[in-house]
Enzyme design. Structure first.
Site, PDB file in Angstrom:
ATOM      1  N   ILE A  17       0.809  -1.219   0.000  1.00  0.00           N
ATOM      2  CA  ILE A  17       0.000   0.000   0.000  1.00  0.00           C
ATOM      3  C   ILE A  17       0.842   1.269   0.000  1.00  0.00           C
ATOM      4  O   ILE A  17       0.299   2.372  -0.025  1.00  0.00           O
ATOM      5  CB  ILE A  17      -0.969   0.018   1.202  1.00  0.00           C
ATOM      6  CG1 ILE A  17      -0.201  -0.110   2.524  1.00  0.00           C
ATOM      7  CG2 ILE A  17      -2.007  -1.091   1.071  1.00  0.00           C
ATOM      8  CD1 ILE A  17      -1.090  -0.001   3.752  1.00  0.00           C
ATOM      9  N   PHE A  22      13.625   3.512   0.881  1.00  0.00           N
ATOM     10  CA  PHE A  22      14.320   2.425   1.559  1.00  0.00           C
ATOM     11  C   PHE A  22      13.404   1.298   2.026  1.00  0.00           C
ATOM     12  O   PHE A  22      13.859   0.368   2.696  1.00  0.00           O
ATOM     13  CB  PHE A  22      15.093   2.971   2.771  1.00  0.00           C
ATOM     14  CG  PHE A  22      16.129   3.995   2.406  1.00  0.00           C
ATOM     15  CD1 PHE A  22      17.332   3.612   1.841  1.00  0.00           C
ATOM     16  CD2 PHE A  22      15.888   5.339   2.608  1.00  0.00           C
ATOM     17  CE1 PHE A  22      18.287   4.553   1.496  1.00  0.00           C
ATOM     18  CE2 PHE A  22      16.837   6.290   2.273  1.00  0.00           C
ATOM     19  CZ  PHE A  22      18.041   5.896   1.704  1.00  0.00           C
ATOM     20  N   ALA A  24       8.925  -0.271   2.223  1.00  0.00           N
ATOM     21  CA  ALA A  24       7.548  -0.298   1.736  1.00  0.00           C
ATOM     22  C   ALA A  24       6.602  -0.606   2.884  1.00  0.00           C
ATOM     23  O   ALA A  24       7.014  -1.060   3.957  1.00  0.00           O
ATOM     24  CB  ALA A  24       7.402  -1.340   0.629  1.00  0.00           C
ATOM     25  N   LYS A  40       5.247  -2.029   8.114  1.00  0.00           N
ATOM     26  CA  LYS A  40       6.212  -1.132   7.470  1.00  0.00           C
ATOM     27  C   LYS A  40       7.587  -1.776   7.551  1.00  0.00           C
ATOM     28  O   LYS A  40       8.066  -2.103   8.637  1.00  0.00           O
ATOM     29  CB  LYS A  40       6.221   0.229   8.171  1.00  0.00           C
ATOM     30  CG  LYS A  40       7.178   1.241   7.565  1.00  0.00           C
ATOM     31  CD  LYS A  40       7.100   2.570   8.307  1.00  0.00           C
ATOM     32  CE  LYS A  40       8.076   3.593   7.742  1.00  0.00           C
ATOM     33  NZ  LYS A  40       8.003   4.886   8.481  1.00  0.00           N
ATOM     34  N   ASP A 136       6.416  16.722  10.947  1.00  0.00           N
ATOM     35  CA  ASP A 136       5.911  16.520   9.581  1.00  0.00           C
ATOM     36  C   ASP A 136       4.395  16.309   9.590  1.00  0.00           C
ATOM     37  O   ASP A 136       3.874  15.406   8.929  1.00  0.00           O
ATOM     38  CB  ASP A 136       6.610  15.333   8.920  1.00  0.00           C
ATOM     39  CG  ASP A 136       6.443  15.338   7.399  1.00  0.00           C
ATOM     40  OD1 ASP A 136       6.182  16.424   6.833  1.00  0.00           O
ATOM     41  OD2 ASP A 136       6.575  14.269   6.778  1.00  0.00           O
TER      42      ASP A 136
END
Length: 247
Positions: A17, A22, A24, A40, A136
């Protein structure tokens, strides 16, 4: 909890998804409970020392955070000494940036936006108590559950902040430019106020269906942010909400 026992066999891969430089993210199914999660995976091998330390810090940090409006950490492990695996709770409705794109300009109800704002403020209050700067916050890092609640995720750029004093790492320009605070752009450093500013930008974007600040180049964007130049909100929202969202 975080550990080094390989738990890969406990999960069934469903689909990829997300993908980064570095690693996925995968939608997985826990074989015993039949519950869906997000796995992750990040490869450490080709990362710089700073990137490697950041990845390991994120793994350690999220394992200690527990709040209803932060994407929950389930477990984590490192395989073959170079791949970090972190399992997170699955937010069925995805992130708010993708949801906005799917809605194709359809505005969110004011009551919904107020709920999301309250939930994110509670998450930020908790992070401040934990001395964590997210750095972020944006619509792409706010996720929506099946119940309609929002959860803050992706702590890849997060750091610990013990005091409000200046530190060298606080002066770095990290994050997404459209959401950066005037103080950060003026090299005055990142603080808890910077996270609050970024949340304000996200709420403006969710209300107006466009970024709070936009320009043809980075110089123009920085100028608009420093001068607080943004377009008026669209009609249909109360003056109270407009005053709250205006930065």
């Amino acid at each position: 909890m975080a550990g080094n026992v390989d738990l890969s066999s406990e999960y069934e891969m469903r689909e990829q998804i997300g993908k980064g430089a570095f690693g996925a993210a995968f939608l997985v199914l826990h074989k015993e409970t039949r519950k869906q999660y997000v796995l992750k995976r990040v490869r450490l091998a080709k990362q710089t020392n700073w990137q490697r330390n950041s990845t390991l810090q994120e793994r350690d940090m999220v394992s200690k955070l527990q709040h209803p409006y932060i994407v929950p950490h389930v477990t984590s492990w490192i395989t073959q000494g170079h791949t970090v695996n972190v399992v997170y709770g699955y937010c069925e409705k995805g992130d708010l940036a993708t949801l906005m794109a799917k809605n194709n300009g359809t505005p969110f109800p004011e009551a919904t936006l107020k709920l999301w704002l309250c939930q994110m403020l509670l998450a930020l209050e908790y992070l401040q108590v934990q001395k964590v700067l997210h750095r972020d916050i944006k619509t792409g890092n706010i996720f929506l559950t099946a119940a309609g609640d929002v959860q803050l995720g992706d702590f890849g750029l997060a750091t610990y902040r013990e005091t409000e004093g200046d530190r060298p790492e606080d002066m770095n320009l990290v994050g997404t430019p459209h959401y950066m605070s005037p103080e950060l752009l003026s090299q005055k450093g990142c603080s808890f106020k910077s996270d609050t500013w970024s949340l304000g930008c996200a709420l403006y974007e969710l209300t107006a269906q466009r970024p709070a600040f936009n320009a043809f180049n980075i110089h123009g964007l920085v100028t608009k942010i420093r001068r607080h130049r943004m377009a008026p909100l669209p009609p249909g929202y109360s003056a109270e909400w407009g005053g709250l969202v205006a930065l």
